[in-house]
Design a protein around this motif. Structure first.
Motif, mmCIF file in Angstrom:
data_model
loop_
_atom_site.group_PDB
_atom_site.id
_atom_site.type_symbol
_atom_site.label_atom_id
_atom_site.label_comp_id
_atom_site.label_asym_id
_atom_site.label_seq_id
_atom_site.Cartn_x
_atom_site.Cartn_y
_atom_site.Cartn_z
ATOM 1 N N TYR A 385 0.812 -1.222 0.000
ATOM 2 C CA TYR A 385 0.000 0.000 0.000
ATOM 3 C C TYR A 385 0.843 1.269 0.000
ATOM 4 N N SER A 386 2.100 1.166 -0.470
ATOM 5 C CA SER A 386 2.874 2.399 -0.635
ATOM 6 C C SER A 386 3.307 2.474 -2.095
ATOM 7 N N ASN A 387 3.926 3.589 -2.419
ATOM 8 C CA ASN A 387 4.261 3.823 -3.818
ATOM 9 C C ASN A 387 5.733 3.521 -4.077
ATOM 10 N N GLU A 388 6.076 3.403 -5.339
ATOM 11 C CA GLU A 388 7.470 3.198 -5.748
ATOM 12 C C GLU A 388 8.362 4.196 -5.028
ATOM 13 N N GLY A 389 9.460 3.722 -4.479
ATOM 14 C CA GLY A 389 10.393 4.630 -3.807
ATOM 15 C C GLY A 389 9.959 4.996 -2.402
ATOM 16 N N GLY A 390 8.816 4.462 -1.940
ATOM 17 C CA GLY A 390 8.319 4.775 -0.596
ATOM 18 C C GLY A 390 9.236 4.237 0.495
ATOM 19 N N VAL A 391 9.132 4.880 1.675
ATOM 20 C CA VAL A 391 9.975 4.454 2.801
ATOM 21 C C VAL A 391 9.120 3.704 3.818
ATOM 22 N N ILE A 407 5.370 -0.287 12.453
ATOM 23 C CA ILE A 407 5.720 -0.358 11.037
ATOM 24 C C ILE A 407 4.965 0.785 10.353
ATOM 25 N N ALA A 408 5.736 1.776 9.884
ATOM 26 C CA ALA A 408 5.109 2.971 9.314
ATOM 27 C C ALA A 408 5.446 3.102 7.837
ATOM 28 N N ASP A 409 4.452 3.520 7.064
ATOM 29 C CA ASP A 409 4.728 3.785 5.651
ATOM 30 C C ASP A 409 4.170 5.153 5.294
ATOM 31 N N ASN A 410 4.648 5.713 4.194
ATOM 32 C CA ASN A 410 4.087 6.991 3.753
ATOM 33 C C ASN A 410 3.292 6.761 2.456
ATOM 34 N N GLY A 411 2.520 5.692 2.496
ATOM 35 C CA GLY A 411 1.787 5.273 1.296
ATOM 36 C C GLY A 411 0.412 5.899 1.166
ATOM 37 N N ILE A 412 -0.549 5.095 0.699
ATOM 38 C CA ILE A 412 -1.848 5.660 0.322
ATOM 39 C C ILE A 412 -2.775 5.871 1.526
ATOM 40 N N GLY A 413 -2.461 5.280 2.679
ATOM 41 C CA GLY A 413 -3.289 5.478 3.875
ATOM 42 C C GLY A 413 -4.701 4.966 3.694
ATOM 43 N N SER A 458 -2.654 -2.109 16.807
ATOM 44 C CA SER A 458 -3.464 -0.913 16.535
ATOM 45 C C SER A 458 -2.949 -0.231 15.273
ATOM 46 N N VAL A 459 -3.756 0.681 14.767
ATOM 47 C CA VAL A 459 -3.359 1.351 13.525
ATOM 48 C C VAL A 459 -3.748 2.816 13.583
ATOM 49 N N ARG A 460 -2.859 3.630 13.040
ATOM 50 C CA ARG A 460 -3.143 5.051 12.890
ATOM 51 C C ARG A 460 -2.961 5.343 11.415
ATOM 52 N N SER A 461 -3.938 5.978 10.800
ATOM 53 C CA SER A 461 -3.796 6.171 9.361
ATOM 54 C C SER A 461 -4.411 7.484 8.909
ATOM 55 N N GLU A 462 -3.834 8.040 7.892
ATOM 56 C CA GLU A 462 -4.376 9.266 7.328
ATOM 57 C C GLU A 462 -4.521 9.034 5.832
ATOM 58 N N ASP A 463 -5.715 9.273 5.351
ATOM 59 C CA ASP A 463 -5.986 9.013 3.933
ATOM 60 C C ASP A 463 -5.022 9.802 3.057
ATOM 61 N N GLY A 464 -4.299 9.078 2.249
ATOM 62 C CA GLY A 464 -3.384 9.743 1.332
ATOM 63 C C GLY A 464 -1.999 9.999 1.897
ATOM 64 N N HIS A 465 -1.815 9.774 3.205
ATOM 65 C CA HIS A 465 -0.515 10.107 3.797
ATOM 66 C C HIS A 465 0.189 8.934 4.468
ATOM 67 N N GLY A 466 -0.396 7.759 4.446
ATOM 68 C CA GLY A 466 0.291 6.607 5.014
ATOM 69 C C GLY A 466 -0.327 6.087 6.298
#
Lengths: 509, 126
Positions: A385-391, A407-413, A458-466
């Motif tokens: 659920y993250s994009n190419e080059g995502g961290v 485990i955190a990503d800066n993907g699509i959230g 648990s999960v914390r998420s923001e639409d569009g921000h990971g």
């Protein structure tokens, strides 16, 4: 000694009352006769006709007594009739004959109206009662006819009502208890404990809750809706929707899946085995992009193997066969078991995986293979659920009695409505259905595994921000006593994936 | 005690060949049989340092073989390490029964030949 006063009934009033009054009249008449006799003697008016006087006195006394008694009976008759009518209204067993309001006498005297009023009062009361009990029985019959179970609990969590369909069994104290097997920590009692602490009104829904263990006859599955209203007579009301028909298909699928997964493990063994062997043997012979292609084979076979483990564990979990062997372990050591694989997976998808796990974290109580599976699932999701080059960042820190691994990503959230359903089995968001492959059991089994450790996910998420997923596992020292007391069968064993090797220094010393 | 001779009881040809190839390359002497009856007879006729035992075998299950070798009063193979290798998710009862008499219980899909050799080396060290 304490004398217990028993409240008396209205029907007991009349016999007592009339007895006292008659006794009073008899005694009064005798007393009057006696006093009259004495006066006659002392006024010396007794003459030769003494015998005659005594004769008249004794003859008059019974007559007076009878007249007196008849008089009191007649004088108290309206009171008696009113009392009889009132006793009927109160619903007590009548001990007095009921007066007829339409008798000629009552009609003439006008007493009829008084009695009539009381009888009407009684009739309207009876009708009300009949209506209520009729409504009660209509509702309870109707509820017995439905396919849904209904259970009402009082504030002590005792069943005060349950219809026929409701899954209940006889309890040892002669009452009834709810016959449901909840998953892990997410039980009705746990929810009620939470409600009792901080809710006035609340609602909760559980899905796929069975009433029996697998292979037991007549196993049913329910979706359970619980409503809680603090301090009301039925503090908790459960509505149980029998969904056996729908979920049974899933169960059959799981049987098949479980069997198929075993079969799939055979070829996987060979693929993974030879890839491992060939990696060494072909190390010098691969050129250009061949090493990268080879890596993809390894990554793919490991992912396939991981998915099969997920499926098998889900099938075991749903059959209540998933058991954890908890032992003292470190986050770093657990991560080491999947580190190479994760690096390969992230690299193959052009994601940057940064792992910062402090060395000085306290040890945790964990089943190494299962927690490895959980972290693998979460990192796999972060990649998906993250994009190419995502961290993707893997970090850990102490949080009270727990170690939090994030485990955190800066993907699509995700939007909020997705987050709330994320850990349900087979749940796939509308978006992921279209764009990302998956079965929807990775997070379900991850949650089950973490909760079986006494931890939380648990999960914390923001639409569009990971998104950031956090797994909290108990620090070993906080649960060590409990584990030892639980006759940990894992003692003296070294875990090796889902299997183990006996620790011979302990085993054959 | 060093492990030199190994008996592999495995009915899947590909998996059997894979283990045998790697173990031979690593310098072990390996005999391979494919059914449970042959497995039990071979294990009783010759003393091996280690036995790799599958569970779902034709003729005679791995559980029965282990029971015949170690379930009685006398351990018939006291000097042999037994490594159970299975892809089958056994129920807890049978698994625990096998674990009692085995030195390792491993899931084949997780054990590549390299890992298997490292497990054998670990058993040698003990």
């Amino acid at each position: 000694m304490e004398v217990k006063k028993v409240p008396r009934l209205a029907s007991q009033f009349w016999p007592e009352f009339i007895r006292i009054k008659i006794r009073l009249i008899v005694l009064t008449q005798i007393a009057i006769a006696f006093v009259f006799g004495i006066i006659l003697i002392f006024t010396a008016s007794i003459t030769d006709s003494l015998v005659l006087i005594w004769f008249i006195s004794f003859l008059l006394l019974p007559v007076e007594l009878i007249v007196g008694i008849l008089f009191i009976i007649s004088a108290t008759r309206p009171t008696k009739d009113l009392l009889a009518a009132i006793i009927k209204v109160t619903g007590e067993q009548p001990t007095l004959p009921l007066p007829n309001p339409n008798s000629t006498k009552n009609e003439q005297t006008g007493f009829r109206d008084a009695l009539q009023t009381i009888y009407e009062l009684s009739a309207s009361r009876d009708q009300e009662k009949t209506e209520t009990s009729q409504t009660d029985s209509i509702v309870s019959n109707a509820l017995d006819m439905t396919n849904c179970g209904f259970i009402a609990l009082d504030k002590n969590r005792k069943i005060i009502y349950s219809n026929k369909t409701a899954p209940t069994r006889d309890s040892t104290d002669g009452g009834k208890e709810i016959d449901l097997i909840f998953n892990g920590n997410d039980t009705l009692n746990a929810w009620l404990d939470a409600c009792a602490e901080d809710s006035v009104q609340d609602e909760h829904v559980w899905t796929r809750i069975p009433d029996h263990l697998p292979n037991e006859e007549g196993r049913r599955f329910f979706d359970v809706i619980a409503s809680y209203h603090k301090d009301s007579a039925s503090e908790t009301v459960l509505t149980l929707i029998d969904r056996t028909g729908a979920y049974e298909v899933d169960e059959e699928n799981l049987d098949f899946i479980s069997f198929a997964a075993h079969e799939l493990r055979g070829p996987i063994t060979v693929i993974k085995g030879y890839l491992d062997v060939l990696e060494d043997e072909l190390a010098d012979k691969l050129t250009d992009d061949q090493p990268e292609l080879f890596h993809r084979l390894v990554v793919s076979s490991n992912r396939l193997s991981g998915y099969i483990d997920n499926i098998l564990n889900t099938s075991r979990y749903d059959r209540r066969h998933l058991k954890m062997n908890l032992s003292e372990d470190t986050v770093v050591a657990i991560y080491d078991t999947i580190s190479d694989d994760m690096k390969l997976r992230a690299g193959a998808q052009n994601r940057l995986l940064t792992v910062a796990l402090p060395d000085d974290l306290p040890t945790i109580a964990a089943d190494r293979a299962s927690i490895g599976e959980v972290l693998g699932n979460l990192i796999d999701n972060a990649i998906k659920y993250s994009n190419e080059g995502g961290v993707i960042r893997v970090t850990a820190k102490v949080n009270g009695d727990f170690v939090d691994i994030s485990i955190a990503d800066n993907g699509i959230g995700m939007p909020e409505n997705v987050v709330s359903q994320l850990f349900q089995k087979f749940y796939r968001s509308h978006r992921s259905r279209e764009t990302v492959a998956g079965s929807g059991i990775g997070l379900y089994i991850s949650k089950a595994i973490v909760e079986s450790h006494g931890g939380k996910i648990s999960v914390r998420s923001e639409d569009g921000h990971g998104s950031t997923f956090t797994v909290s596992l108990p620090i070993y020292a906080t649960v060590a006593d409990k584990l030892k007391a639980g006759d940990n069968s894992n003692e003296g064993l070294i875990n090796e994936g889902n299997g183990w090797i006996k620790n011979h220094s302990m085993y054959r010393s | 005690m060093p492990i030199k001779t190994i008996l592999c009881i495995e009915d899947d040809r590909f998996i059997g060949e894979m283990y045998v190839r790697s173990l031979k390359k690593a310098g072990y002497e390996v005999d391979w049989v494919v059914d449970g009856n042959d497995g039990l007879i071979t294990a009783r006729n010759k003393q091996y340092d280690a036995i790799l035992l599958d569970v779902m075998l034709p003729e005679r299950r791995g559980t029965e073989i282990l029971d015949a070798l170690r379930g009685g009063k006398e351990d018939l193979i006291p000097k042999t390490h037994v490594i159970v290798l299975t892809n089958f998710q056994q129920d807890d009862e049978s698994r625990i029964a096998m674990q009692k008499h085995a030195d390792a219980y491993l899931i084949k899909a997780e054990i590549t030949p390299k890992k298997l050799i490292s497990v054998i080396e670990k058993l040698e060290d003990k």
